[in-house]
Write a protein that holds these residues in place. Structure first.
Motif, mmCIF file in Angstrom:
data_model
loop_
_atom_site.group_PDB
_atom_site.id
_atom_site.type_symbol
_atom_site.label_atom_id
_atom_site.label_comp_id
_atom_site.label_asym_id
_atom_site.label_seq_id
_atom_site.Cartn_x
_atom_site.Cartn_y
_atom_site.Cartn_z
ATOM 1 N N GLU B 443 -71.611 -41.149 63.650
ATOM 2 C CA GLU B 443 -71.371 -42.551 63.277
ATOM 3 C C GLU B 443 -72.419 -43.466 63.896
ATOM 4 O O GLU B 443 -72.987 -44.343 63.249
ATOM 5 C CB GLU B 443 -69.977 -42.988 63.714
ATOM 6 C CG GLU B 443 -69.691 -44.408 63.275
ATOM 7 C CD GLU B 443 -68.280 -44.869 63.621
ATOM 8 O OE1 GLU B 443 -67.966 -46.015 63.310
ATOM 9 O OE2 GLU B 443 -67.518 -44.088 64.210
ATOM 10 N N LYS B 444 -72.670 -43.221 65.180
ATOM 11 C CA LYS B 444 -73.671 -44.054 65.864
ATOM 12 C C LYS B 444 -75.046 -43.828 65.273
ATOM 13 O O LYS B 444 -75.856 -44.744 65.182
ATOM 14 C CB LYS B 444 -73.677 -43.710 67.358
ATOM 15 C CG LYS B 444 -72.511 -44.271 68.115
ATOM 16 C CD LYS B 444 -73.001 -44.981 69.403
ATOM 17 C CE LYS B 444 -71.837 -45.543 70.176
ATOM 18 N NZ LYS B 444 -71.048 -44.451 70.833
ATOM 19 N N ALA B 445 -75.287 -42.579 64.882
ATOM 20 C CA ALA B 445 -76.598 -42.255 64.317
ATOM 21 C C ALA B 445 -76.821 -43.030 63.026
ATOM 22 O O ALA B 445 -77.891 -43.612 62.816
ATOM 23 C CB ALA B 445 -76.711 -40.758 64.071
ATOM 24 N N ILE B 446 -75.779 -43.052 62.187
ATOM 25 C CA ILE B 446 -75.911 -43.799 60.929
ATOM 26 C C ILE B 446 -76.165 -45.265 61.243
ATOM 27 O O ILE B 446 -77.028 -45.915 60.655
ATOM 28 C CB ILE B 446 -74.647 -43.630 60.056
ATOM 29 C CG1 ILE B 446 -74.560 -42.185 59.583
ATOM 30 C CG2 ILE B 446 -74.673 -44.573 58.863
ATOM 31 C CD1 ILE B 446 -73.298 -41.861 58.834
ATOM 32 N N SER B 447 -75.410 -45.764 62.222
ATOM 33 C CA SER B 447 -75.580 -47.151 62.630
ATOM 34 C C SER B 447 -77.008 -47.420 63.065
ATOM 35 O O SER B 447 -77.640 -48.390 62.676
ATOM 36 C CB SER B 447 -74.597 -47.444 63.765
ATOM 37 O OG SER B 447 -75.246 -48.052 64.853
ATOM 38 N N ILE B 449 -79.685 -45.775 62.328
ATOM 39 C CA ILE B 449 -80.668 -45.641 61.246
ATOM 40 C C ILE B 449 -80.614 -46.845 60.310
ATOM 41 O O ILE B 449 -81.641 -47.415 59.946
ATOM 42 C CB ILE B 449 -80.448 -44.316 60.480
ATOM 43 C CG1 ILE B 449 -80.749 -43.145 61.412
ATOM 44 C CG2 ILE B 449 -81.339 -44.247 59.253
ATOM 45 C CD1 ILE B 449 -80.155 -41.839 60.991
ATOM 46 N N VAL B 450 -79.379 -47.259 59.967
ATOM 47 C CA VAL B 450 -79.250 -48.412 59.070
ATOM 48 C C VAL B 450 -79.817 -49.665 59.745
ATOM 49 O O VAL B 450 -80.523 -50.457 59.140
ATOM 50 C CB VAL B 450 -77.780 -48.639 58.656
ATOM 51 C CG1 VAL B 450 -77.614 -49.966 57.946
ATOM 52 C CG2 VAL B 450 -77.311 -47.503 57.772
ATOM 53 N N ASN B 451 -79.507 -49.780 61.026
ATOM 54 C CA ASN B 451 -79.999 -50.929 61.774
ATOM 55 C C ASN B 451 -81.517 -50.948 61.826
ATOM 56 O O ASN B 451 -82.161 -51.976 61.618
ATOM 57 C CB ASN B 451 -79.431 -50.848 63.194
ATOM 58 C CG ASN B 451 -79.162 -52.215 63.743
ATOM 59 O OD1 ASN B 451 -79.659 -53.196 63.217
ATOM 60 N ND2 ASN B 451 -78.380 -52.276 64.803
ATOM 61 N N GLY B 452 -82.065 -49.790 62.080
ATOM 62 C CA GLY B 452 -83.519 -49.692 62.134
ATOM 63 C C GLY B 452 -84.131 -49.971 60.782
ATOM 64 O O GLY B 452 -85.169 -50.628 60.666
ATOM 65 N N TYR B 453 -83.447 -49.516 59.765
ATOM 66 C CA TYR B 453 -83.913 -49.703 58.389
ATOM 67 C C TYR B 453 -83.975 -51.189 58.026
ATOM 68 O O TYR B 453 -84.908 -51.641 57.362
ATOM 69 C CB TYR B 453 -82.942 -48.945 57.482
ATOM 70 C CG TYR B 453 -83.084 -49.191 56.013
ATOM 71 C CD1 TYR B 453 -84.103 -48.592 55.280
ATOM 72 C CD2 TYR B 453 -82.167 -50.002 55.346
ATOM 73 C CE1 TYR B 453 -84.221 -48.809 53.936
ATOM 74 C CE2 TYR B 453 -82.280 -50.221 53.989
ATOM 75 C CZ TYR B 453 -83.309 -49.633 53.289
ATOM 76 O OH TYR B 453 -83.424 -49.853 51.954
ATOM 77 N N ALA B 454 -82.958 -51.936 58.502
ATOM 78 C CA ALA B 454 -82.886 -53.362 58.153
ATOM 79 C C ALA B 454 -83.606 -54.245 59.162
ATOM 80 O O ALA B 454 -83.663 -55.456 59.012
ATOM 81 C CB ALA B 454 -81.432 -53.792 58.026
ATOM 82 N N LYS B 455 -84.164 -53.641 60.199
ATOM 83 C CA LYS B 455 -84.699 -54.402 61.321
ATOM 84 C C LYS B 455 -85.783 -55.397 60.914
ATOM 85 O O LYS B 455 -85.806 -56.528 61.385
ATOM 86 C CB LYS B 455 -85.248 -53.442 62.373
ATOM 87 C CG LYS B 455 -85.292 -54.027 63.762
ATOM 88 C CD LYS B 455 -85.797 -53.014 64.767
ATOM 89 C CE LYS B 455 -87.314 -52.945 64.677
ATOM 90 N NZ LYS B 455 -87.883 -51.882 65.497
ATOM 91 N N ASP B 456 -86.643 -54.961 60.012
ATOM 92 C CA ASP B 456 -87.734 -55.832 59.567
ATOM 93 C C ASP B 456 -87.217 -57.196 59.125
ATOM 94 O O ASP B 456 -87.862 -58.214 59.295
ATOM 95 C CB ASP B 456 -88.459 -55.211 58.365
ATOM 96 C CG ASP B 456 -89.352 -54.074 58.798
ATOM 97 O OD1 ASP B 456 -89.480 -53.888 60.021
ATOM 98 O OD2 ASP B 456 -89.896 -53.384 57.922
ATOM 99 N N VAL B 457 -86.047 -57.164 58.516
ATOM 100 C CA VAL B 457 -85.485 -58.404 58.001
ATOM 101 C C VAL B 457 -84.665 -59.103 59.069
ATOM 102 O O VAL B 457 -84.782 -60.315 59.272
ATOM 103 C CB VAL B 457 -84.630 -58.135 56.755
ATOM 104 C CG1 VAL B 457 -83.956 -59.403 56.296
ATOM 105 C CG2 VAL B 457 -85.492 -57.542 55.654
ATOM 106 N N LEU B 458 -83.816 -58.348 59.776
ATOM 107 C CA LEU B 458 -82.946 -58.963 60.784
ATOM 108 C C LEU B 458 -83.766 -59.681 61.851
ATOM 109 O O LEU B 458 -83.379 -60.716 62.363
ATOM 110 C CB LEU B 458 -82.050 -57.909 61.430
ATOM 111 C CG LEU B 458 -81.052 -57.252 60.482
ATOM 112 C CD1 LEU B 458 -80.202 -56.229 61.217
ATOM 113 C CD2 LEU B 458 -80.161 -58.274 59.799
ATOM 114 N N ASN B 459 -84.935 -59.138 62.140
ATOM 115 C CA ASN B 459 -85.812 -59.754 63.126
ATOM 116 C C ASN B 459 -86.265 -61.145 62.709
ATOM 117 O O ASN B 459 -86.674 -61.948 63.523
ATOM 118 C CB ASN B 459 -87.065 -58.904 63.330
ATOM 119 C CG ASN B 459 -86.793 -57.758 64.273
ATOM 120 O OD1 ASN B 459 -85.736 -57.715 64.893
ATOM 121 N ND2 ASN B 459 -87.727 -56.836 64.356
ATOM 122 N N LYS B 460 -86.231 -61.416 61.414
ATOM 123 C CA LYS B 460 -86.700 -62.703 60.929
ATOM 124 C C LYS B 460 -85.631 -63.781 61.035
ATOM 125 O O LYS B 460 -85.896 -64.949 60.823
ATOM 126 C CB LYS B 460 -87.129 -62.587 59.459
ATOM 127 C CG LYS B 460 -88.276 -61.644 59.245
ATOM 128 C CD LYS B 460 -89.573 -62.255 59.720
ATOM 129 C CE LYS B 460 -90.678 -61.205 59.714
ATOM 130 N NZ LYS B 460 -91.893 -61.697 60.344
#
Lengths: 408, 482
Positions: B443-447, B449-460
């Protein structure tokens, strides 16, 4: 509805129907408009104002045919849509030429959803056609050439090519679409139906070089069975309008579809490639690579769709479209689409639009190569990625000769 | 990998958290849409004559238009535009001067939503304008902003107090003829936010609007207009939620941004309208027209969006890059789950010289949802040295959802450089395995990976919003993120 029936009447007025012609229901099909998403970047209004004639007599010369069949051992010639037996040379056991007025049918029939107005026109007005049945485990290395010529003004060449490749066979076909001198405003309408059997391979090479006042609408449907491969290579230039619709249906596991296109457009050419790769089963692969160069007031369009159905797991699909704009009056439109309903897939596309690399040009110039020569060199390099996939030497030579011609 | 599948299953079956209804009396207009309703809305808002005329013109034009159906990758039931209340205002509606006077039930609602207006006022210093159903209910920090000459108020107030600005800018970026929903909005819009940043002012705090649909059978039609004068800067946040209801509700908003020379607007959205239940019943139809005009030279507009809600989303925040050297940016994370459908993306229209645009779009589809990116990059003849980079990635969680990419690329200039790339994939089993190996459960792994995947945007996203966005991603994907 009146305004949609009018152009149809006009467009069809000079065409004489084949046997199926009277059974066609024209109410279901219409010319695409600016609102038709599939034809977003290509207007057919100008085309529909014509009334082409599919009964014009044939008048090409032997010299013309000899010149354009150089390098091919087998060739089949059609002039203004009619088969020229005396100007053809091929082994008649595998290849038959059938008059559509006799019994050639769309096999497998396109569904009514797949048919558009141009394939319907083809169904109703095609004059002759090709029926090729390749037996099991045959090999045709040197490409068989289908020469599709228009030799009269306002002529329509409406052809249908059915090629069935038997299990384990590997064949090469070349298609040339061109005009003779003094044949303005011609219209080519071609429907290709290709069935590639298990473990079979079909390569098709298309050289589209109509004159600047003529148009080509080509609809190709390919069925791929288990572990089969279909590859198509297009070279397209000139033409008031060229539109190629390719649908590759991947029906068997392990099959592979490769679509390559090289477009070099200038003057007022409008060249549109529209592709659909329909991944229906798992473990298949598709590659698309389209390269476009536009100059003057020309327009290049690439609209490709990779469609992955829910069952088609482990699909690998790659799509690439690259374009170079050489003139501010020229336009490039790209619409590379992915429509994906399966999760375990690797699908990607890349699309670039730009100009010739200034630094590369500078490098060449600083070594004493002139502007034009440098441009030519860079565009050849741009095309090389497609060229290097082409195996038969005769095709490579002709593609290269065409590229050379583009710079004259 | 069955464990992973279970977790994905769990993730994809989470219910909506903001689905409560607040019991507040409201003043509603009767259902239906006609000139009388528009006149009623206009008179309730005490609007000047020219605005009513504008509405009626828009309505007349809307009647001639057809609902766009063909091109979008969406499939939804027919909308009966006559079966909607076009005006609903929380009662009692009296002039609110400070937060202390706001209806306590309202404040409670906002606390429930996790946006404590009080707290934000004290601690974070965000100026908030809250729009419930159709009407703005509270605007904070107005005075402090006023000292700098910044106007930040509800659209209704702006019409009364700054009619010259509204008249000048409203409809200048999104005219009522633009599209079906923009025309509808222009005819029946009820409130929204207005913001004007004067020359050379850098807005010291985040400006924020919170939209809430509360009433049943209502549509929400708000307009946001942000004008950044020469050399100014502001960061604008927008959030939205709605109660759970069985019927579909319509949200058709218009957002217009205008930047003049050297100005910059950063517009961030967290969209969390009710997405409907697991079977696709109910939910908001989110048909929004958002567009920014980089009118001045060296100006910049940046859109950041986190889209997790709505049954159907139809939204393309765009930039018209008219000024030379202007910059447009679009960063988006769109999550669809269950039966949600999203067709979202952007348009970058390059007109000025040396204009640049960047598009980063991350789609995540789960359940039986369909998630599409649709974006246009157009380089006009005049846009010498225009530059665009687009990247659209899709992540599929499950084998019943779909992820689609429809980029439109149109170039008419030799010096244009346009790059587009897109990928579609699922979470790699090798990536999860790698995490498992290091003691990180699936579960944490999915979290991760998804977080890392969206990071480019969340960082903005601005800090204040990033936290909320991460929480939202977590809710949409059941606790697996954050």
């Amino acid at each position: 509805m009146a305004n949609t029936i009018e152009p149809k009447k006009q467009f069809l007025s000079n065409l004489s129907p084949n046997k199926k012609g009277d059974t066609v229901n024209w109410n279901n099909v219409d010319f695409p408009t600016s609102k038709t998403e599939k034809w977003k970047y290509t207007r057919v209004g100008k085309l529909t104002k014509n009334a082409f004639d599919n009964t014009l007599s044939e008048n090409i010369t032997k010299e013309f045919v000899t010149e354009h069949t150089k390098g091919y051992s087998q060739y089949i010639t059609f002039d203004n849509g009619k088969f020229q037996s005396a100007l053809s040379s091929f082994k008649r056991d595998a290849i038959q030429v059938v008059s559509t007025t006799a019994n050639l049918e769309l096999t497998p029939a396109m569904t009514s959803e797949e048919k558009d107005i141009f394939s319907t026109v083809n169904e109703a007005f095609s004059t002759d056609g090709l029926q090729v049945n390749i037996a099991k485990n045959k090999e045709i290395k040197s490409p068989v050439l289908i020469l599709n010529i228009i030799s009269a003004n306002n002529a329509a060449a409406i052809l249908q090519n059915n090629i069935n490749v038997g299990q384990g066979s590997s064949v090469n076909f070349a298609f040339k679409t061109l005009n003779t001198n003094n044949s303005d405003n011609g219209h080519f309408n071609v429907v290709n139906l290709f069935n590639v059997g298990e473990n079979a391979q079909l390569n098709s090479f298309n050289l589209q070089t109509p004159n600047t006042s003529s148009s080509i609408i080509e609809t190709t449907q390919v069925n791929l069975e288990r572990s089969s491969t279909y590859s198509s290579y297009y070279y397209s230039t000139d033409g008031s309008l060229i539109r190629n619709n390719i649908t590759a249906k991947i029906n068997g596991e392990g099959a592979e579809a490769n679509l390559y296109g090289l477009t070099l457009a200038k003057d007022k050419a409008h060249i549109d490639h529209s592709t659909l790769i329909d991944h229906r089963v798992p473990n298949c692969e598709s590659n698309e690579m389209y390269k476009t160069v536009v100059d003057d007031k020309s327009v290049g369009v690439f609209n490709g769709k990779v469609f992955v159905r829910p069952d088609a797991q482990k699909t690998n699909a790659f799509q690439s479209s690259q374009a170079i704009v050489l003139n501010d009056d020229a336009n490039v439109y790209a619409k590379p689409e992915l429509e994906i309903y399966a999760d375990d897939v690797k699908c990607s596309h890349g699309s670039t639009t730009g100009q010739l690399d200034e630094e590369a040009k500078f490098y060449l110039k600083s070594r004493g190569i002139g502007e034009d020569a440098a441009n030519k060199m860079l565009i050849k390099a741009f095309a090389a990625e497609i060229m290097e996939n082409i195996k038969p030497q005769v095709i490579v030579d002709q593609f290269e000769a065409q590229i050379e011609k583009y710079f004259q | 990998m069955s464990n992973q599948d279970e977790i994905l299953e769990e993730i994809t079956s989470k219910e909506y958290e903001y689905g409560f209804v607040t019991e507040i009396d409201s003043d509603k207009a009767p259902k239906g849409l006609n000139e009388d309703i528009i006149k009623l809305i206009s008179s309730k808002k005490n609007e000047p004559e020219w605005l009513l005329e504008y509405r009626l013109k828009a309505f007349a034009h809307w009647k001639t238009m057809e609902e766009p159906r063909e091109w979008a990758q969406l499939n939804y039931a027919e909308i009966d535009f006559q079966d909607v209340h076009y005006y609903a205002a929380p009662q009692p509606k009296k002039k609110v001067d400070s937060l202390d006077e706001v209806d306590p039930t309202l404040l409670e609602m906002y606390n429930k939503l996790g946006i404590s207006v009080d707290e934000q006022k004290r601690l974070q210093g965000i100026a908030v304008d809250i729009v419930m159903d159709s009407v703005s209910v509270a605007t904070t920090f107005k005075e402090k902003l006023g000292e700098l000459g910044i106007i930040f108020c509800s659209f209704g107030e702006a019409v009364q107090e700054h009619p010259e600005l509204i008249k000048k800018y409203m409809g200048s970026v999104v005219p009522y003829t633009d599209n079906f929903y923009a025309a509808l909005n222009a005819a029946v819009f009820t409130d929204g936010s207005f913001c004007y940043i004067p020359k050379g002012v850098r807005c010291p705090m985040e400006l924020s609007t919170y939209f809430r649909i509360n009433e049943a059978n209502t549509g929400q039609f708000e307009r946001t207009l942000v004008v950044a004068d020469k050399g100014s800067y502001c960061s604008y946040l927008e959030g939205c939620t709605a109660p759970m209801r069985d019927e579909n509700q319509l949200h058709a908003a218009v957002v217009e941004l205008i930047t003049m020379d050297d100005a910059e607007i950063k517009y961030s959205t967290i969209q969390n309208w009710y997405p409907g239940d697991k079977n696709g019943k109910g939910g908001i139809y989110n048909f929004v027209t958002k567009r920014g005009l980089c009118g001045g030279n060296n100006s910049k507009i940046s859109w950041t969006q986190v889209e997790t809600g709505s049954a159907v989303t139809w939204k393309y925040p765009s930039c018209i890059l008219k000024g030379d050297n202007s910059i447009g940016e679009f960063y988006s994370v769109a999550v669809t789950n269950n039966m949600q459908q999203a067709d979202t993306g952007t348009k970058m229209l390059h007109i000025g010289k040396n204009t640049r645009s960047t598009i980063i779009s991350k789609g995540i589809s789960a359940g039986k949802s369909q998630n599409s990116y649709r974006g246009l990059v157009k380089v006009n003849k005049t846009a010498t040295n225009a530059r665009n980079f687009s990247q659209c990635d899709s992540l599929l969680l499950g084998d019943k959802c779909g992820a689609h990419t429809f980029p439109y690329i149109e170039a008419s200039n030799t010096t244009a450089k346009i790059e587009h790339e897109a990928t579609t994939s699922k979470i790699g089993e090798d990536q999860i395995f790698y995490c498992n190996q290091r003691g990180i459960d699936t579960e944490k792994a999915i979290s991760l990976i998804v977080n890392g995947y969206a990071k480019d945007v969340l960082n903005k996203l601005p800090m204040e919003f990033a936290v909320e966005a991460q929480k939202l991603l977590a809710i949409s994907l059941e606790g697996s993120v954050g």
